[in-house]
Scaffold this motif. Structure first.
Motif, short mmCIF file in Angstrom:
data_model
loop_
_atom_site.label_atom_id
_atom_site.label_comp_id
_atom_site.label_asym_id
_atom_site.label_seq_id
_atom_site.Cartn_x
_atom_site.Cartn_y
_atom_site.Cartn_z
N SER A 1 0.83 -1.20 0.00
CA SER A 1 0.00 0.00 0.00
C SER A 1 0.87 1.25 0.00
N ASP A 2 0.64 2.10 -1.01
CA ASP A 2 1.33 3.39 -0.97
C ASP A 2 0.31 4.47 -0.64
N LEU A 3 -0.85 4.04 -0.17
CA LEU A 3 -1.94 4.97 0.08
C LEU A 3 -2.09 5.30 1.56
N ALA A 4 -1.53 4.46 2.38
CA ALA A 4 -1.64 4.69 3.82
C ALA A 4 -0.50 3.92 4.44
N GLU A 5 -0.09 4.36 5.61
CA GLU A 5 0.92 3.57 6.29
C GLU A 5 0.20 2.43 7.00
N VAL A 6 0.31 1.25 6.41
CA VAL A 6 -0.45 0.13 6.94
C VAL A 6 0.48 -0.73 7.79
N THR A 7 0.24 -0.73 9.08
CA THR A 7 1.11 -1.50 9.98
C THR A 7 0.36 -2.68 10.59
N LYS A 8 -0.95 -2.60 10.58
CA LYS A 8 -1.74 -3.66 11.24
C LYS A 8 -2.41 -4.54 10.19
N GLN B 1 -15.89 1.92 1.64
CA GLN B 1 -15.78 3.36 1.37
C GLN B 1 -14.82 3.61 0.22
N VAL B 2 -15.12 4.64 -0.55
CA VAL B 2 -14.38 4.96 -1.77
C VAL B 2 -13.80 6.36 -1.62
N GLN B 3 -12.53 6.52 -2.02
CA GLN B 3 -11.88 7.82 -1.80
C GLN B 3 -12.08 8.76 -3.00
N THR B 4 -12.40 10.00 -2.70
CA THR B 4 -12.57 11.02 -3.75
C THR B 4 -11.20 11.63 -4.08
N PRO B 5 -11.11 12.33 -5.22
CA PRO B 5 -9.83 12.97 -5.55
C PRO B 5 -9.34 13.92 -4.46
N GLY C 1 -10.79 -3.31 8.25
CA GLY C 1 -11.25 -4.60 7.71
C GLY C 1 -10.43 -4.89 6.47
N SER C 2 -10.31 -3.88 5.63
CA SER C 2 -9.45 -3.92 4.46
C SER C 2 -8.80 -2.53 4.35
N ALA C 3 -7.47 -2.48 4.43
CA ALA C 3 -6.75 -1.21 4.44
C ALA C 3 -6.91 -0.49 3.09
N PRO C 4 -6.74 0.83 3.06
CA PRO C 4 -6.89 1.56 1.79
C PRO C 4 -6.00 0.96 0.71
N HIS C 5 -6.58 0.68 -0.44
CA HIS C 5 -5.81 0.09 -1.55
C HIS C 5 -6.54 0.35 -2.85
N LYS C 6 -5.82 0.12 -3.94
CA LYS C 6 -6.45 0.08 -5.27
C LYS C 6 -6.38 -1.37 -5.72
N ASP C 7 -7.31 -1.80 -6.55
CA ASP C 7 -7.24 -3.16 -7.06
C ASP C 7 -6.25 -3.16 -8.23
N PHE C 8 -5.47 -4.23 -8.37
CA PHE C 8 -4.39 -4.15 -9.36
C PHE C 8 -4.76 -4.64 -10.75
N THR D 1 -9.59 3.57 -8.34
CA THR D 1 -9.85 4.44 -7.19
C THR D 1 -9.57 3.72 -5.87
N PRO D 2 -8.88 4.39 -4.94
CA PRO D 2 -8.65 3.79 -3.63
C PRO D 2 -9.95 3.52 -2.88
N HIS D 3 -9.96 2.43 -2.15
CA HIS D 3 -11.13 2.10 -1.33
C HIS D 3 -10.67 1.33 -0.10
N ARG D 4 -11.56 1.20 0.88
CA ARG D 4 -11.22 0.52 2.13
C ARG D 4 -12.50 -0.02 2.75
N VAL D 5 -12.33 -0.88 3.74
CA VAL D 5 -13.49 -1.39 4.48
C VAL D 5 -13.25 -1.20 5.97
N ILE D 6 -14.22 -0.58 6.63
CA ILE D 6 -14.20 -0.47 8.09
C ILE D 6 -15.56 -0.97 8.59
N ASN D 7 -15.55 -2.01 9.36
CA ASN D 7 -16.83 -2.58 9.82
C ASN D 7 -17.03 -2.31 11.31
#
Ligand SMILES: O=C(O)CCC(=O)C(=O)O
Ligand SMILES: [Fe+2]
Length: 318
Positions: free
Chosen positions: A91-98, A216-220, A194-201, A253-259
Motif C-alpha cells: 500500500s502506498d496509500l496509507a501507512e499500513v502496519t496492522k 468506502q471509496v476515496q474522492t480525488p 477490515g481492508s486497508a486503503p488500496h487500489k485493485d491491481f 480508485t482507492p477504497h477501504r473497508v471499516i466494519n
C-alpha cells in the motif's frame, strides 16, 4: 479530477438484452472516468447463484480453524487467509502496519495441471464442504460471462475500434474471494481496517456485498464516500491494469473497508483480469501513451510475492 459525492448507478439492461448500448457506453465512460466505481443493476446474474455463494461462504467461515488452515494460501495464491495474517505491504496509500481484520477463501482458475511456464496456473484447494465447490464454480462461470461483457463495454466506452485485446480474457486470470469481516470495536485504533486503503491491481472487480455496509471509496480530494449495499446490485470498479490500458481515462480508485456496525460482514469480490501472458499498454486510439508497457504475469509475480512472504511470516509468528 472531478470531485464526487456518491457512487453512480448503471443499468445494464440494454447490454444484457443485446440492445443498443450507445447511451450506456457514454454513462460508463463518465462513471469510470470520474469515480472509478459504479453500482451495476440488471446485470443478469441469477439471484440464486448469489444466494448460494453467500451461503457457501458463511458455511466455510464457520468451519473449525484447523480445517480452514489445512488449505492455507499456497504459492499458487489459492486457499485460506486467516484473520490477522494479511498486511497490505504494497500500500502506498496509507501507512499500513496492522493486518486486515478479515479472513478469506481465494479461488482462482481451475487448471487441470500446473504449467511451470504459466504463473499462477494450477488447481484450487477445496475444503471438504458439501456443495461448496459447485457453488463457487457456478458463480465464477456467471461472473466471467459478465466480466467479458463489461470489458467489451469498457472498450466501447473508450471508443476502441480494434477489440482484439478481448481475446486476452478468453482464459482469464480470476480470483473469487469469499471475505468475512468480524465486527470491529468502535474503540479500535483508527488505522485498524477490515481492508486497508488500496487500489485493485487488475482490470475489473465485481463485488457482491451483504446488507451490512462498511465499504468506502476515496474522492480525488481525499474524502471517503460510503458505498452502502444496494439490493441486487453489484459494485464494479476499475483496477490499475484497465487504468493503464485506458491510458488513464478510466480511474482505479482507492477504497477501504471499516466494519464498526457491530455485525459480521460477508462480501464476495470477483476479480476479472487478462491471461498472465498479456502485455498491458495503453490501447491504440487512447492518445499518446502515458504508461510504459508491462507484462501482467511479471507484474503479478512482483506484487504477490511480497504479500505472500509477509503473509507467511505473520503466520509463522502465531
Ligand atoms: O469487501 C469489500 O467490500 C471490498 C474488498 C476489496 O476491496 C478487495 O478484496 O479488494
Ligand atoms: Fe479492493
Amino acid at each position: 479530477m472531478t470531485e464526487f459525492t456518491d457512487i453512480p448507478v448503471l443499468d445494464l439492461a440494454p447490454l444484457i438484452a443485446g440492445e443498443d448500448t450507445t447511451e450506456l457506453a457514454r454513462a460508463f465512460a463518465k462513471a469510470y472516468g470520474e469515480t472509478g466505481f459504479g453500482y451495476i443493476t440488471n446485470h443478469g446474474v441469477d439471484p440464486a447463484l448469489r444466494e448460494a455463494i453467500f451461503n457457501a461462504s458463511e458455511r466455510f467461515h464457520a468451519l473449525p480453524a484447523e480445517t480452514k488452515n489445512a488449505i492455507a494460501l499456497n504459492r499458487q495464491h489459492r486457499g485460506y487467509i486467516a484473520i490477522n495474517t494479511s498486511t497490505d505491504v504494497n500500500s502506498d496509500l496509507a501507512e499500513v502496519t496492522k493486518p486486515n481484520q478479515s479472513a478469506s477463501f481465494m479461488m482462482m482458475r481451475e487448471d487441470t495441471e500446473t504449467d511451470p511456464e504459466v504463473y499462477l496456473s494450477g488447481s484450487n484447494q477445496w475444503p471438504e464442504l458439501e456443495g461448496f465447490r459447485e457453488a463457487c464454480e457456478a458463480y465464477v462461470t456467471a461472473m466471467s460471462t459478465l466480466g467479458r461483457q463489461l470489458m467489451r463495454l469498457a472498450f466501447d466506452a473508450l471508443d476502441i475500434k480494434d477489440k482484439s485485446i478481448l481475446s486476452a480474457f478468453d482464459t482469464p486470470t480470476i480470483w473469487l474471494r469469499l471475505l468475512h469481516y468480524p465486527p470491529q470495536s468502535p474503540q479500535a485504533p483508527e488505522d485498524l481496517y477490515g481492508s486497508a486503503p488500496h487500489k485493485d491491481f487488475g482490470c475489473l472487480t465485481l463485488l457482491a456485498q451483504d446488507d451490512v455496509g462498511g465499504l468506502q471509496v476515496q474522492t480525488p480530494a481525499g474524502n471517503w464516500v460510503d458505498a452502502p449495499p444496494m439490493e441486487g446490485a453489484l459494485v464494479v470498479n476499475v483496477g490499475d491494469m484497465l487504468h493503464r490500458m485506458s491510458n488513464g481515462c478510466l480511474r482505479s480508485t482507492p477504497h477501504r473497508v471499516i466494519n464498526t456496525t457491530g455485525r459480521e460482514r460477508y462480501s464476495v469480490p470477483f476479480f476479472f483480469d487478462p491471461h498472465v501472458s498479456t502485455d498491458i499498454a495503453p490501447l491504440p486510439g487512447t492518445g499518446a501513451p502515458k504508461f510504459k508497457p508491462l507484462n501482467f504475469g511479471e507484474f503479478l509475480r512482483s506484487e504477490l510475492e511480497a504479500g505472500y512472504e509477509a503473509h507467511s511470516l505473520t503466520k509463522d509468528d502465531q
